[in-house]
Write an enzyme that holds these catalytic residues in place. Structure first.
Site: not given
Length: 386
Positions: A122, A39, A140
């Protein structure tokens, strides 16, 4: 929420994901550390760009403890050319915090994850939902686009009120107990079907519910105000060759940690002032950055490079060290290095292009660069998110 049948939307999206999910390496693991690394790498960077870096990074730092114990220079070298280097520095810093304060176990909630360096709202929600099964809605760029079209959100997505509205929609749409799959389904839907241009509405599992399509606005939404012109800077750098004990070596400077490209090594130099000749700018910048005088020789290379918010044209000159003792004035550290040693440093892509150009330039028998030997190179930063 608009008059959308929420259960039907959820079922259709999850059913589509069950048969159409992208085969990505970080989806083959439940290890929170590996999901966290993915991520962070995916922030502002395309999936195709990330995959080889992700695999290489985990070979070098297979666990959080390995990462926390590593030298930051090694971490940056492994991250080299992936861009947005603050991500690597924050990842390393956060690993140290987690190891010291939580025994090497990542926190499970989005709020706790968001307290770590480099983990925003996020990213925290994505990790919490995917790695720990928490009911956390994520938002996102791909999910934002899907929601804007699905619910026909008209405002600029960078507006605070519109962002709040989108976060509320994402939370309301979230199926409890399936947040990880659902968040990834929306990401994939935006990346493969509901694309920025020419969305494939005919293949969309929720096309019948899409308000933008119903009003023929799928190509107009989401709305984003026109961006400001991207500034362009001219930069001059010196390939400073040593003398006496440093003969055969080149002087490299390490950028300060809090600067753009912090912690990376580069050829010393800086911006060319208005009306200033590039060669004069190289000499001045070297003097200001590392406190030495140089004789500027022929131009070695010209590199055009694009960052996320500006572009640069870099002119590199061979320079001979004539006087003064090098010291780190406007940088963190300096080193005299032989060319093979430079390969082991983490250097920006533009500097790497200059370094590689040196091996393609014609040299005289004495090893001096022949006049007017120039290599023109262009390079760009990694692609945008997912």
């Amino acid at each position: 929420m608009a008059k959308h049948p929420l259960p039907a939307l959820r079922r259709r999206i999850l059913a589509w994901y069950a048969t159409s999910a992208r085969d990505l390496p970080w989806r083959a693991t439940r290890d929170p550390y590996r999901i966290w690394v993915s991520e962070i790498m995916l922030q502002q960077t395309q999936v195709e760009t990330v995959i080889p870096y992700y695999r290489r990074f985990l070979r070098a730092f297979p666990t959080l403890k390995f990462l926390a114990s590593a030298d930051i220079d090694d971490v940056l070298k492994c991250w080299e050319h992936l861009g947005y280097y603050a991500r690597a520095r924050n990842l390393h810093k956060a690993a140290g915090i987690v190891l010291r304060e939580n025994g090497g176990r990542l926190p499970k909630t989005a709020d706790a994850l968001a307290a770590l360096p480099g983990v925003g709202r996020y990213t925290a929600a994505a990790i919490a939902s995917i790695a720990f099964g928490q009911d956390a809605a994520a938002l996102d760029g791909n999910i934002r686009r899907v929601l804007c079209r699905l619910f026909r959100i008209q405002g600029d997505t960078r507006d605070t009120k519109i962002q709040q509205q989108l976060w509320a929609l994402a939370a309301e749409l979230l199926p409890l107990g399936r947040a990880g799959d659902f968040n990834q389904a929306l990401m994939d839907l935006g990346a493969t079907i509901c694309t920025p241009r020419s969305p494939a509405c005919a293949r969309c599992p929720v096309a019948r519910h899409c308000q933008a399509r119903r009003h023929m606005q799928q190509d107009e939404l989401p709305k984003i105000n026109r961006k400001k012109p991207v500034p362009h800077y001219r930069v001059a750098v010196g390939i400073v060759h040593g003398k006496a004990a440093n003969a055969g070596r080149i002087l490299m400077a390490k950028r300060k940690a809090d600067a753009l490209l912090g912690g990376l090594w580069e050829f010393p130099g800086g911006k060319i002032k208005r009306g200033e000749k590039p060669a004069d700018a190289a000499a001045r910048e070297i003097r200001e950055e590392i406190g030495i005088e140089v004789q500027v020789g022929p131009r070695a290379a010209v590199v055009r490079h694009a960052y996320s918010h500006f572009r640069v044209t870099i002119e590199a000159f061979h320079c001979k060290h004539t006087s003064g003792r090098p010291r780190a004035i406007a940088c963190k550290e300096i080193r005299w290095l032989r060319p093979p040693e430079i390969r082991h440093l983490a250097i920006p892509k533009a500097s790497d292009k200059i370094f590689k150009a040196l091996g393609r330039l014609p040299l005289s028998p004495a090893g001096a660069l022949l006049p007017n030997s120039i290599v023109l190179l262009s390079c760009d930063s990694p692609g945008r998110r997912r």
